[in-house]
Write a protein that holds these residues in place. Structure first.
Motif, PDB file in Angstrom:
ATOM      1  N   ILE A   1      12.302  -3.526  -0.076  1.00  0.00           N
ATOM      2  CA  ILE A   1      10.656  -3.762  -0.030  1.00  0.00           C
ATOM      3  C   ILE A   1      10.036  -2.879   1.141  1.00  0.00           C
TER       4      ILE A   1
ATOM      5  N   LEU B   1       7.362   0.268   0.507  1.00  0.00           N
ATOM      6  CA  LEU B   1       6.125   0.011   0.696  1.00  0.00           C
ATOM      7  C   LEU B   1       5.665   0.983   2.074  1.00  0.00           C
ATOM      8  N   THR B   2       6.689   1.569   2.496  1.00  0.00           N
ATOM      9  CA  THR B   2       6.183   2.401   3.798  1.00  0.00           C
ATOM     10  C   THR B   2       6.565   3.752   3.648  1.00  0.00           C
TER      11      THR B   2
ATOM     12  N   ARG C   1       7.896   7.602  -7.205  1.00  0.00           N
ATOM     13  CA  ARG C   1       7.254   7.517  -5.760  1.00  0.00           C
ATOM     14  C   ARG C   1       7.996   8.328  -4.895  1.00  0.00           C
TER      15      ARG C   1
ATOM     16  N   SER D   1       3.929   6.171   4.528  1.00  0.00           N
ATOM     17  CA  SER D   1       3.335   6.150   5.880  1.00  0.00           C
ATOM     18  C   SER D   1       4.359   6.728   6.673  1.00  0.00           C
TER      19      SER D   1
END
Length: 466
Positions: free
Chosen positions: A48, A52-53, A276, A56
């Motif tokens: 996860i 999610l990162t 992604r 970033s």
């Protein structure tokens, strides 16, 4: 001769999901409930956090000062020895990739943004590899130490192996889903690739007899006398079909989400997670590699299925095939993003002053432009093929055109911003060049309306034809 490779084994690749699930259940049974739940939690956190990162982290790494990397990268190329950050060394990386000295300081923000997007995409791939190798090992080591300290069974306390096996199923399903992220994207790419090799005849490979001595550079791959690439395509397609019909894949396909590439399209979650990772952002658009390969394979399939592919005769290319290729390519966000940047860079390299401002250049609808150019090229192929000009035996009186057709072609030309740009930036300066003999014959008036001129030329030619 062609390479003798049996791809039949690929159809068994789907059994990997059942093997993963079986091993997870066995591990859960042996570990017991506590350790199995702990293993599930720590790996869920690991996966996860990555998804999610990832953007970033890549953005942070892109601007982070890391001068210590200069010594390592300098071994690859001396221009990278002064490396401080990926952002600051973008010129060096682009120059290394293109084989020249590149200075992006004089380029527009759009070119810099495109170069940055491509550079960050490469960095994203590196980060993905590092995360699932080095960081995974460190994470496993850290969580093993924590588990050894805090996750213990008291003496004579039951391990609850039955519940351990049950939670092992959850562990296995999570591992299967992660595997499907990679495999689902790869299967999509393979499915696109099969289009390129279906119904094609391979070129024979020349086989030279080896010398008596073996120097280690000679091929040891077995060669067959005959082979058909369509057989490979069938085997690859069979692999894709078996994968898509797999129970786990069907269940995963029911979990959908708006695509990160196109929010108007729903795709399976595992496919979207693949996109992604293998994508980059440019001008508020997400350019996905899987999607782009699909676009290119569709365009290539038009040519491969054309008579031209067999005969190599230009006359066998039809106007509809040209239109279909351009229509497919117009759907490519990569091409429509590269076109204005390529025009700007080419103009700078050749010292050409564009008649459009940078803002106007990048505001052109290149999807529509590519489709329009396809209509123009397709119409010209229809005409010349109809009169057999491309076959070398045509005559002007055999051209199958009328006034309406001519007006339509010139309307398309006048409606193309790219053609207007080329006319104003290349053609008119050539006509107006005082050192050119043609400037003594043709005088280009100031404030010439190129759009109106093309329409007028179309009307003139149409009336002549009629």
């Amino acid at each position: 001769m062609t390479l003798a490779i049996d791809l039949g084994f690929l159809t068994t690749i789907n059994y990997i999901f059942y093997i993963i699930l079986g091993l997870a259940i066995l591990a859960g049974f042996l570990r017991g409930m506590k350790k199995t739940i702990y293993a599930f939690v720590v790996m869920a956190i690991f996966y996860i956090v990555f998804f999610l990162t990832i953007d970033s982290v890549v953005n942070m790494l892109w601007t982070m000062e890391m001068p210590w990397l200069g010594g390592i990268l300098g071994n690859i190329d001396s221009s990278l020895s002064n490396f401080t950050s990926f952002e600051g060394s973008l010129d060096s990386f682009i120059g290394l990739a293109l084989g020249g000295n590149i200075n992006l300081d004089a380029s527009s923000t759009q070119v810099v943004a495109l170069a940055t997007g491509i550079g960050q995409f490469a960095l994203k791939l590196v980060w993905t590899v590092v995360y699932f190798t080095v960081i995974l090992v460190l994470w496993k080591l850290l969580t093993w130490i924590i588990g050894a300290i805090f996750i213990k069974n008291r003496k004579k306390e039951s391990k609850n192996r039955g519940f351990g096996a049950l939670f092992g199923i959850a562990n296995g399903l999570m591992a299967i889903f992660v595997a499907m992220i990679m495999m689902g994207g790869l299967m999509s790419v393979v499915e696109s690739a099969t289009v390129l090799i279906q119904d094609t005849t391979p070129q024979n490979l020349s086989l030279n007899y080896r010398d008596a001595s073996f120097d280690g550079t000679q091929s040891v791959i077995p060669l067959a006398d005959t082979s058909d690439l369509s057989t490979y395509a069938d085997e690859l397609q069979a692999m894709v079909d078996e994968y898509n019909n797999n129970l786990f894949v069907k269940l995963a396909a029911s979990i959908t989400t708006p695509s990160s590439i196109n929010n108007e399209v729903e795709v399976p979650l595992n496919i979207d997670l693949f996109d992604r990772v293998l994508s980059f952002n440019y001008n508020d658009n997400t350019i996905g590699i899987r999607y782009e390969l699909g676009v290119f394979s569709n365009a290539a399939a038009v040519i491969l299925q054309s008579d031209f592919y067999t005969t190599k005769q230009i006359s066998d290319i039809t106007g509809d095939e040209i239109r279909a290729v351009f229509a497919d390519l117009s759907q490519s966000q990569l091409i429509t993003s590269l076109m204005p940047a390529a025009i700007e860079i080419a103009a700078d390299m050749n010292g050409i002053d564009l008649s459009f401002s940078t803002t106007q250049l990048y505001n052109i609808d290149y999807e529509e432009e590519i489709a329009t150019l396809g209509e123009i090229a397709g119409a010209l192929f229809d005409v010349f093929n109809g009169a057999d000009f491309s076959g070398g035996t045509g005559a002007f009186e055999d051209l199958p055109i009328d006034g309406t057709f001519v007006r339509g072609v010139f309307d398309d030309i006048a409606g193309s911003d790219v053609i207007m740009l080329i006319t104003e930036s290349l053609l008119l300066p050539m006509l107006d060049d005082p050192e050119s003999d043609i400037s003594n014959i043709i005088k280009v008036p100031d404030n010439l309306n190129i759009h109106a001129e093309y329409l007028a030329l179309g009307e003139i030619f149409a009336q002549i034809i009629d």
